[in-house]
Design a protein around this motif. Sequence first.
Motif, PDB file in Angstrom:
ATOM      1  N   THR A 165     -50.336 -11.175 -17.884  1.00 53.28           N
ATOM      2  CA  THR A 165     -50.251 -12.391 -17.066  1.00 53.28           C
ATOM      3  C   THR A 165     -49.853 -13.585 -17.922  1.00 53.28           C
ATOM      4  O   THR A 165     -48.993 -14.382 -17.535  1.00 53.28           O
ATOM      5  N   LEU A 166     -50.462 -13.684 -19.118  1.00 56.89           N
ATOM      6  CA  LEU A 166     -50.129 -14.811 -20.003  1.00 56.89           C
ATOM      7  C   LEU A 166     -48.660 -14.763 -20.404  1.00 56.89           C
ATOM      8  O   LEU A 166     -47.980 -15.784 -20.451  1.00 56.89           O
ATOM      9  N   ILE A 167     -48.143 -13.555 -20.697  1.00 57.96           N
ATOM     10  CA  ILE A 167     -46.730 -13.429 -21.065  1.00 57.96           C
ATOM     11  C   ILE A 167     -45.841 -13.828 -19.894  1.00 57.96           C
ATOM     12  O   ILE A 167     -44.786 -14.428 -20.076  1.00 57.96           O
ATOM     13  N   SER A 168     -46.267 -13.482 -18.679  1.00 52.25           N
ATOM     14  CA  SER A 168     -45.416 -13.704 -17.513  1.00 52.25           C
ATOM     15  C   SER A 168     -45.471 -15.138 -17.007  1.00 52.25           C
ATOM     16  O   SER A 168     -44.697 -15.499 -16.117  1.00 52.25           O
ATOM     17  N   TRP A 178     -54.037  -9.958 -10.093  1.00 55.43           N
ATOM     18  CA  TRP A 178     -55.379  -9.727  -9.558  1.00 55.43           C
ATOM     19  C   TRP A 178     -56.229  -8.967 -10.586  1.00 55.43           C
ATOM     20  O   TRP A 178     -57.373  -9.344 -10.879  1.00 55.43           O
ATOM     21  N   SER A 179     -55.629  -7.931 -11.185  1.00 55.34           N
ATOM     22  CA  SER A 179     -56.376  -7.114 -12.141  1.00 55.34           C
ATOM     23  C   SER A 179     -56.784  -7.913 -13.373  1.00 55.34           C
ATOM     24  O   SER A 179     -57.770  -7.595 -14.025  1.00 55.34           O
ATOM     25  N   ALA A 180     -56.004  -8.941 -13.680  1.00 54.44           N
ATOM     26  CA  ALA A 180     -56.317  -9.762 -14.852  1.00 54.44           C
ATOM     27  C   ALA A 180     -57.677 -10.441 -14.691  1.00 54.44           C
ATOM     28  O   ALA A 180     -58.300 -10.827 -15.676  1.00 54.44           O
ATOM     29  N   PHE A 181     -58.130 -10.560 -13.443  1.00 54.74           N
ATOM     30  CA  PHE A 181     -59.410 -11.226 -13.196  1.00 54.74           C
ATOM     31  C   PHE A 181     -60.524 -10.248 -12.842  1.00 54.74           C
ATOM     32  O   PHE A 181     -61.579 -10.639 -12.386  1.00 54.74           O
ATOM     33  N   ARG A 182     -60.258  -8.940 -13.032  1.00 55.54           N
ATOM     34  CA  ARG A 182     -61.276  -7.945 -12.687  1.00 55.54           C
ATOM     35  C   ARG A 182     -61.674  -7.167 -13.938  1.00 55.54           C
ATOM     36  O   ARG A 182     -60.962  -7.156 -14.932  1.00 55.54           O
ATOM     37  N   THR A 183     -62.822  -6.490 -13.861  1.00 60.32           N
ATOM     38  CA  THR A 183     -63.286  -5.732 -15.025  1.00 60.32           C
ATOM     39  C   THR A 183     -62.537  -4.399 -15.106  1.00 60.32           C
ATOM     40  O   THR A 183     -62.014  -3.905 -14.105  1.00 60.32           O
ATOM     41  N   GLY A 195     -58.133  -6.551 -19.965  1.00 64.65           N
ATOM     42  CA  GLY A 195     -57.590  -7.377 -21.034  1.00 64.65           C
ATOM     43  C   GLY A 195     -56.072  -7.246 -21.114  1.00 64.65           C
ATOM     44  O   GLY A 195     -55.357  -8.234 -21.322  1.00 64.65           O
ATOM     45  N   LEU A 196     -55.595  -6.020 -20.895  1.00 63.20           N
ATOM     46  CA  LEU A 196     -54.148  -5.767 -20.943  1.00 63.20           C
ATOM     47  C   LEU A 196     -53.424  -6.555 -19.839  1.00 63.20           C
ATOM     48  O   LEU A 196     -52.366  -7.143 -20.065  1.00 63.20           O
ATOM     49  N   ASP A 211     -63.261 -13.530 -17.467  1.00 60.35           N
ATOM     50  CA  ASP A 211     -63.739 -12.938 -18.710  1.00 60.35           C
ATOM     51  C   ASP A 211     -62.641 -12.309 -19.549  1.00 60.35           C
ATOM     52  O   ASP A 211     -62.649 -12.400 -20.775  1.00 60.35           O
ATOM     53  N   ASN A 212     -61.685 -11.656 -18.870  1.00 63.34           N
ATOM     54  CA  ASN A 212     -60.603 -10.988 -19.610  1.00 63.34           C
ATOM     55  C   ASN A 212     -59.841 -11.979 -20.476  1.00 63.34           C
ATOM     56  O   ASN A 212     -59.490 -11.681 -21.615  1.00 63.34           O
TER      57      ASN A 212
END
Lengths: 324, 279
Positions: free
Chosen positions: B252-255, B36-41, B246-247, B59-60
């Motif tokens: 998320t991409l790694i997982s 969820w956080s991956a899609f928030r500012t 961004g982190l 955006d992230n």
Amino acid sequence: MPAVSTGPPRARGSGTSRGRSRRRLALRQRRHQSSAQARLKGTTWLFAPAFLVTGVVVLLPIGYTFWLSVSDRQPDGSNAGFLGAANITRMFDDPLFWQSLRVTMFLFILCLIVETILGVALGYLLSVDVRGRRAFQAAMLIPAITAQVAVGLLWLLIYDPSLGVANRLLGSLGIDPVVWLGDPDIAPWSIALVDIWQWTPFMALIIAAGIRSLPSDPFEAAGIDGASGWRKAWHIGLPLLAPVLTVAMLLRTVDLIRFFDTIYVMTQGGPVNSTNALNVYGYRSAFVNQDASYAATLQLALFVLVLLVAAAFTWARRRFSVEY
Amino acid sequence: MSTDVVSARRRRTLFIYVGYLVALMLFFGPVLFMLWSAFRTHLDITSTPLDVTSALSADNFVRVFDRFDFGRYIVNSVIIAGGSTALGLLFGAPAAYVIVLRQWSGLAFVMLLARMAPGVMFVLPFFIFSVAVGAPSNTALNYTVLVLAHVVITLPLCIWLLVPFFESVPASLDEAAMIDGATIGARFIKVALPLVAPGLAVAVTLSFVFSWNYFLFALALSNNDTIPLPAIAFTFIGEGQSDYGGLMAASTLISLPALVLATTAQRWLVRGLTAGAVK
């Protein structure tokens, strides 16, 4: 007159039925053996590549680590030669080594106990057939197979002292913020919590598989005798589950003693070496302090520790396993 | 009497579902929070971490691909995980077949050693070796060293996972093929391999994910051109404090492979993770 006669007629006397069947048995055994032998012919070539690769990437590094530990490698790559046990005596005199051993044992014992207890509870949940069990199981799988780095980054955010979720949740309960990773007294517990979060479901999956393969007869018998659910679980289920439990604990033990990734991502061993587990210390000796020989010694000590604990587990499993 | 049994069962089911809810919040909640956080500012995550009404955007992800060479890191991860999985299977499958045929425990023991030895024990010799052959400055060599190092993970894993599958192939099939004059290679490739196809799938997926996730070798052995996702994500931590969005996008991409695996190949995964633990 035999119904079927096969083969050439035999001389009288040796043809008693017992002698014949014995000879036939011997022949069949020999044929079986030779076929088993023949099945193995040529297998060397199938096996040789794996053997070679194992030798190069597994045994050779272990051997080289051993050489490093008894010699004196310099940061510039030269080796000042054989040292004998000097690195080992240095290790025993090194307070940081004992400190890192304490950290390793602390994390190992705390995580193993909590993960086992919670794992049994969660394993029970996972073992019961209800609608949605598979979906639940999929969700429980995710922490264990998520990359350690991602887990570490996620928990860095959760633990962030002023911005993180953990302190906000505590704050909403009226509890003062906790310095999760910055306080040497708290950091080891915070690291342990991450490991418990990540690996309890894994323990539970193994335990659930064990529970599902338990025989139902003893439970039914106890039920007829009027035993309650809890008594059945404690007196019948747990002893029957002991072999699976010990294997699950052994798997966790091997990883816990080598605890590295989460620590390295989150604290790199700090603050003040409070999370400097043996494996982290070994890595830092090699790649931060440029002290390859001493790092190799620490790694060997860690390897011996893993083997000892694993052997103790295997011994305990044989010693205390009950046959039903 | 029977209504008692029914209500007891109902109560138990209810108890299980309450347990599910608690366990999902504790163990799945943090993963959900990451996704969820991956899609928030960054501001939303840090000022109102649990506000479900805050805006979502990709955006992230755009930023990590824009500011960092994320495509490159993904390719590196695929090369390393793919290469080591291919090698692990190429060497591991015949070895598992022979181990079963010979009922050999010697190699199984060495594999156990590889499973138990701490990773740093391998990474230090590998590092010294890679410096000696000039791998840090040579991209192709660096990939080779990284793939070989990851074989330390994939080869024992493949053998460990495949042995039970080969054990379940009836010996009579192998004998029959031999009597028909099949060579050892033909018996392995044409008789045994097709029968262990599910095992091969398990070995490939698990090896790939484990190799993909593995952090230590990449951390010590890669250079700027060959660095894969987990190692680069580690270097983000410094900037992370100012960009948690961004982190979390990077996490998320790694997982992603693991998440896909958990939802699609669950049955195999359980079997693979618990291999050897439960008969």
